[in-house]
Motif scaffolding. Sequence first.
Motif, PDB file in Angstrom:
ATOM      1  N   ASP A   1     -84.342 -35.118  15.590  1.00 30.47           N
ATOM      2  CA  ASP A   1     -85.142 -33.962  15.160  1.00 30.47           C
ATOM      3  C   ASP A   1     -86.265 -33.677  16.159  1.00 30.47           C
ATOM      4  O   ASP A   1     -86.520 -32.517  16.512  1.00 30.47           O
TER       5      ASP A   1
ATOM      6  N   ILE B   1     -84.823 -32.072  19.227  1.00 31.13           N
ATOM      7  CA  ILE B   1     -84.440 -30.668  19.004  1.00 31.13           C
ATOM      8  C   ILE B   1     -85.681 -29.777  19.019  1.00 31.13           C
ATOM      9  O   ILE B   1     -85.694 -28.714  19.648  1.00 31.13           O
TER      10      ILE B   1
ATOM     11  N   GLU C   1     -73.610 -26.133   5.280  1.00 26.46           N
ATOM     12  CA  GLU C   1     -72.757 -27.302   5.576  1.00 26.46           C
ATOM     13  C   GLU C   1     -71.950 -27.718   4.355  1.00 26.46           C
ATOM     14  O   GLU C   1     -70.784 -28.101   4.468  1.00 26.46           O
TER      15      GLU C   1
ATOM     16  N   ASP D   1     -72.559 -33.852   8.746  1.00 25.84           N
ATOM     17  CA  ASP D   1     -73.467 -32.772   9.165  1.00 25.84           C
ATOM     18  C   ASP D   1     -74.498 -32.542   8.053  1.00 25.84           C
ATOM     19  O   ASP D   1     -75.697 -32.434   8.303  1.00 25.84           O
TER      20      ASP D   1
ATOM     21  N   HIS E   1     -77.039 -35.334   7.903  1.00 21.57           N
ATOM     22  CA  HIS E   1     -78.129 -35.181   8.882  1.00 21.57           C
ATOM     23  C   HIS E   1     -79.290 -34.385   8.267  1.00 21.57           C
ATOM     24  O   HIS E   1     -80.445 -34.772   8.387  1.00 21.57           O
ATOM     25  N   PHE E   2     -78.953 -33.260   7.636  1.00 19.20           N
ATOM     26  CA  PHE E   2     -80.036 -32.415   7.108  1.00 19.20           C
ATOM     27  C   PHE E   2     -80.731 -33.079   5.924  1.00 19.20           C
ATOM     28  O   PHE E   2     -81.938 -32.899   5.737  1.00 19.20           O
TER      29      PHE E   2
ATOM     30  N   ASN F   1     -74.698 -34.635  18.781  1.00 18.48           N
ATOM     31  CA  ASN F   1     -75.843 -33.732  18.693  1.00 18.48           C
ATOM     32  C   ASN F   1     -76.796 -33.940  19.864  1.00 18.48           C
ATOM     33  O   ASN F   1     -77.358 -32.967  20.399  1.00 18.48           O
TER      34      ASN F   1
ATOM     35  N   ARG G   1     -75.197 -32.347  22.911  1.00 16.13           N
ATOM     36  CA  ARG G   1     -75.331 -30.886  22.869  1.00 16.13           C
ATOM     37  C   ARG G   1     -76.713 -30.450  23.365  1.00 16.13           C
ATOM     38  O   ARG G   1     -76.839 -29.445  24.061  1.00 16.13           O
TER      39      ARG G   1
HETATM   40  O1  LIG Z   1     -83.219 -30.344  13.104  1.00  8.25           O
HETATM   41  C1  LIG Z   1     -81.997 -30.560  13.147  1.00  8.25           C
HETATM   42  C2  LIG Z   1     -81.057 -29.552  13.374  1.00  8.25           C
HETATM   43  C3  LIG Z   1     -79.711 -29.860  13.420  1.00  8.25           C
HETATM   44  N1  LIG Z   1     -79.309 -31.140  13.238  1.00  8.25           N
HETATM   45  C4  LIG Z   1     -77.881 -31.501  13.264  1.00  8.25           C
HETATM   46  C5  LIG Z   1     -77.229 -31.557  11.919  1.00  8.25           C
HETATM   47  C6  LIG Z   1     -75.775 -31.261  12.226  1.00  8.25           C
HETATM   48  O2  LIG Z   1     -75.088 -32.472  12.549  1.00  8.25           O
HETATM   49  C7  LIG Z   1     -75.840 -30.366  13.447  1.00  8.25           C
HETATM   50  C8  LIG Z   1     -75.678 -28.902  13.110  1.00  8.25           C
HETATM   51  O3  LIG Z   1     -74.446 -28.666  12.520  1.00  8.25           O
HETATM   52  P1  LIG Z   1     -73.165 -28.219  13.369  1.00  8.25           P
HETATM   53  O4  LIG Z   1     -72.765 -29.279  14.314  1.00  8.25           O
HETATM   54  O5  LIG Z   1     -72.142 -27.727  12.382  1.00  8.25           O
HETATM   55  O6  LIG Z   1     -73.810 -27.026  14.205  1.00  8.25           O
HETATM   56  P2  LIG Z   1     -73.279 -25.617  14.521  1.00  8.25           P
HETATM   57  O7  LIG Z   1     -74.217 -25.049  15.536  1.00  8.25           O
HETATM   58  O8  LIG Z   1     -73.096 -24.832  13.271  1.00  8.25           O
HETATM   59  O9  LIG Z   1     -71.905 -25.965  15.225  1.00  8.25           O
HETATM   60  P3  LIG Z   1     -70.406 -25.587  14.917  1.00  8.25           P
HETATM   61  O10 LIG Z   1     -70.269 -24.164  15.303  1.00  8.25           O
HETATM   62  O11 LIG Z   1     -69.656 -26.571  15.786  1.00  8.25           O
HETATM   63  O12 LIG Z   1     -70.203 -25.860  13.447  1.00  8.25           O
HETATM   64  O13 LIG Z   1     -77.138 -30.550  14.012  1.00  8.25           O
HETATM   65  C9  LIG Z   1     -80.221 -32.131  13.018  1.00  8.25           C
HETATM   66  O14 LIG Z   1     -79.840 -33.287  12.858  1.00  8.25           O
HETATM   67  N2  LIG Z   1     -81.548 -31.829  12.975  1.00  8.25           N
END
Ligand SMILES: O=c1ccn([C@H]2C[C@H](O)[C@@H](COP(=O)(O)OP(=O)(O)OP(=O)(O)O)O2)c(=O)[nH]1
Length: 163
Positions: free
Chosen positions: A14, A17, A39, A70, A73-74, A155, A158
């Motif tokens: 967090d 990010i 999610e 996912d 995480h939140f 994450n 990314r």
């Molecule tokens: O403050 C934050 C913001 C995001 N995440 C994590 C949670 C989750 O594991 C990921 C966001 O979800 P996901 O991977 O589905 O992101 P997306 O951007 O929606 O990707 P996709 O298009 O692959 O689903 O980021 C956190 O841990 N903390």
Amino acid sequence: MDLLHLFKLQKELDERILKEHNLEPKKLLKEKTLALLVEIGELANETRCFKYWSTRPSSERDVILEEYVDGFHFILSVGIDLGVDKNFLFYKCAHANKTTVQTFLDVYARVIRFHDQPSITNYIELFTSYLRLGQALDFSQEDIERAYLAKNEVNHQRQTQGY
Ligand SMILES: O=c1ccn([C@H]2C[C@H](O)[C@@H](COP(=O)(O)OP(=O)(O)OP(=O)(O)O)O2)c(=O)[nH]1
């Protein structure tokens, strides 16, 4: 499941990010709540548990588990914002004899209740309902921990890649 370790990893993610996106370390409860609801919807879609009109099978177990973590995480993230991450102890939650559909609806209700009143009690209720959902989907705590660690790493990657 070593929850205190997972809270620590979540905090590092967090903070990273927030830094990468030049955000103030303000709490993002509304954004995180909506992200969590989305999610849970994605998770429900992968299970297809509510699609009484279709005979198509659910997604592979690993796909469902990734969606599940996912959301996890939140949930950890809002727990950190609430300040429970350093001393949050959780044992086992009793198995509730409910359908998967009802278990999803219970989680949604707990998310909204916590958002409206972010107390520690409501957080524990939310946390418990999410673990019950994991049980309903047949995930062990070890499955959840392993998948959480893998997705946490993704994450971070990314963020390194400028996601
Ligand atoms: O403050 C934050 C913001 C995001 N995440 C994590 C949670 C989750 O594991 C990921 C966001 O979800 P996901 O991977 O589905 O992101 P997306 O951007 O929606 O990707 P996709 O298009 O692959 O689903 O980021 C956190 O841990 N903390």
